[in-house]
Write an enzyme that holds these catalytic residues in place. Structure first.
Site, mmCIF file in Angstrom:
data_model
loop_
_atom_site.group_PDB
_atom_site.id
_atom_site.type_symbol
_atom_site.label_atom_id
_atom_site.label_comp_id
_atom_site.label_asym_id
_atom_site.label_seq_id
_atom_site.Cartn_x
_atom_site.Cartn_y
_atom_site.Cartn_z
ATOM 1 N N LYS A 44 4.775 -0.297 1.333
ATOM 2 C CA LYS A 44 6.226 -0.166 1.368
ATOM 3 C C LYS A 44 6.898 -1.151 2.324
ATOM 4 O O LYS A 44 8.110 -1.300 2.293
ATOM 5 C CB LYS A 44 6.632 1.268 1.709
ATOM 6 C CG LYS A 44 6.167 2.317 0.721
ATOM 7 C CD LYS A 44 6.578 2.114 -0.731
ATOM 8 C CE LYS A 44 8.044 1.990 -0.988
ATOM 9 N NZ LYS A 44 8.396 2.365 -2.400
HETATM 10 N N1 PMP Z 1 1.330 5.140 -2.197
HETATM 11 C C1 PMP Z 1 1.972 5.563 -1.105
HETATM 12 C C2 PMP Z 1 1.174 6.168 0.017
HETATM 13 C C3 PMP Z 1 3.371 5.452 -1.023
HETATM 14 O O1 PMP Z 1 4.020 5.880 0.075
HETATM 15 C C4 PMP Z 1 4.075 4.910 -2.121
HETATM 16 C C5 PMP Z 1 5.568 4.790 -2.084
HETATM 17 N N2 PMP Z 1 6.268 6.004 -2.071
HETATM 18 C C6 PMP Z 1 3.359 4.503 -3.260
HETATM 19 C C7 PMP Z 1 1.984 4.623 -3.244
HETATM 20 C C8 PMP Z 1 4.038 4.017 -4.528
HETATM 21 O O2 PMP Z 1 4.693 2.810 -4.440
HETATM 22 P P1 PMP Z 1 6.020 2.526 -5.293
HETATM 23 O O3 PMP Z 1 7.149 3.237 -4.604
HETATM 24 O O4 PMP Z 1 6.182 1.051 -5.234
HETATM 25 O O5 PMP Z 1 5.852 3.034 -6.683
#
Ligand code: PMP
Length: 331
Positions: A44
């Site tokens: 992130k």
């Molecule tokens: N894994 C974790 C631990 C996250 O915090 C997030 C984001 N909320 C994601 C995966 C998914 O990423 P994205 O928001 O880009 O779909």
């Protein structure tokens, strides 16, 4: 080695870790992009930097301003560190069902943390709506809105996609990732598709999320439940909308936990649940592809953030997820 300018400059260009034992067992190359090596510790960082850069360029955020966000933790951590670097106050609304480690980090880093009761999105008191209201009421505030602000997916289009392409190029067969906001899958997937239409872009969804049924049948029908944090969503976000997704898999928590422990024991990698779930998805999808294929996925964050949950025997026992596999039979 290159030098990097500050926190923001240190984001990205993460290594692609080819997993030797997993790849050998499958006869296909599996690589995890080590997003836990970003300076804020997760994938992130990229979205947070993209959102803040975009807001500054649009004049939506000025020196001394405030960033407000509703987040499961990692986006908040990244925004808080960027706020420290650039001189913004950061207010974070986080649902109360996230791991205690994330609350502690946010407070240590200096965020104004508002813990919000975890309720459905349709409830006006969901953390997402609370964040929007706080931003509207705060002069000079930016609501980062990682779900619908497409600066999120554009950051992955501009960085994650090109990095994977430059590492694997035409050898890349598929890219597999779970979605929280959809920014990673949509942005990275769009870039890779533009380079090579044959690259398969695959969603890997935890139970309880509605994206799997959406990709497979065009309907939002969540089923089951998951303790995975940061992933799984029951609505179509602006960031997920129009993502060039070819296929989807569903992965349950049992397989996610088995993979996390197998990975630590056999490959020496200590990751969070979504990274482990992504690897289950990558491995299962790889098996449907010809031998010698290459599948890349995202190692979203590290295990430290989940020491009281995924990496805690008592918590696993309570959730009926104590790992028991001695090999990869859970795949
Ligand atoms: N894994 C974790 C631990 C996250 O915090 C997030 C984001 N909320 C994601 C995966 C998914 O990423 P994205 O928001 O880009 O779909």
């Amino acid at each position: 080695m290159t030098s990097r300018a500050g926190f923001s400059g240190a984001i990205g260009d993460t290594p692609h870790i080819v997993l030797p034992k997993l790849s050998a067992a499958l006869g296909r190359t599996i690589a995890g992009k080590a997003e836990f090596l970003n300076p804020g510790g997760s994938v992130k960082d990229r979205a947070a930097k993209g959102i803040v850069d975009d807001a500054e360029a649009r004049g939506a955020l000025a020196p001394g301003g405030t960033i407000v966000e509703g987040t499961a933790g990692n986006t908040g951590i990244a925004l808080t560190l960027i706020g420290n670097e650039r001189g913004y106050r950061v207010v974070i609304c986080i649902p109360d069902d996230q791991s205690p480690e994330k609350f502690e980090l946010l407070r240590t880093f200096g965020a104004d943390v508002r813990v919000i009761e975890a309720v459905a999105f349709t409830n006006d008191n969901n953390y997402y709506h609370v964040a929007r209201r706080i931003a509207a009421e705060t002069p000079g505030a930016l609501w980062a809105d990682q779900f619908n602000n497409t600066a999120n997916r554009r950051a992955h289009y501009a960085t994650t996609g090109p990095e994977i392409w430059s590492a694997f190029g035409s050898r890349l067969t598929a890219f597999v990732a779970a979605c929280g906001t959809g920014g990673t899958l949509a942005g990275t997937g769009s870039f890779l598709k533009e380079r090579n239409r044959e690259v398969r872009i695959v969603l890997c969804d935890p139970l309880g999320s509605a994206l799997y049924s959406f990709v497979k049948r065009g309907v939002l029908e969540p089923d089951g439940d998951s303790n995975a944090e940061g992933i799984g969503i029951k609505r179509i976000t602006e960031n997920f909308k129009d993502a060039p997704v070819d296929d989807a898999l569903q992965v349950d928590d049992r397989a996610m936990v088995e993979m996390a422990y197998w990975l630590l024991r056999e490959e020496g990698l200590f990751v969070g649940g979504s990274a482990a779930l992504n690897l289950v998805g990558a491995a299962r999808y790889a098996r449907t592809l010809p031998e010698g294929s290459t599948v890349v996925t995202i190692l979203c964050d590290g295990g430290e953030r989940y020491r009281s949950r995924l990496w805690n025997a008592a918590w696993l026992a309570e959730n009926d997820c104590t790992p028991r596999a001695t090999d990869l039979s859970f795949l």
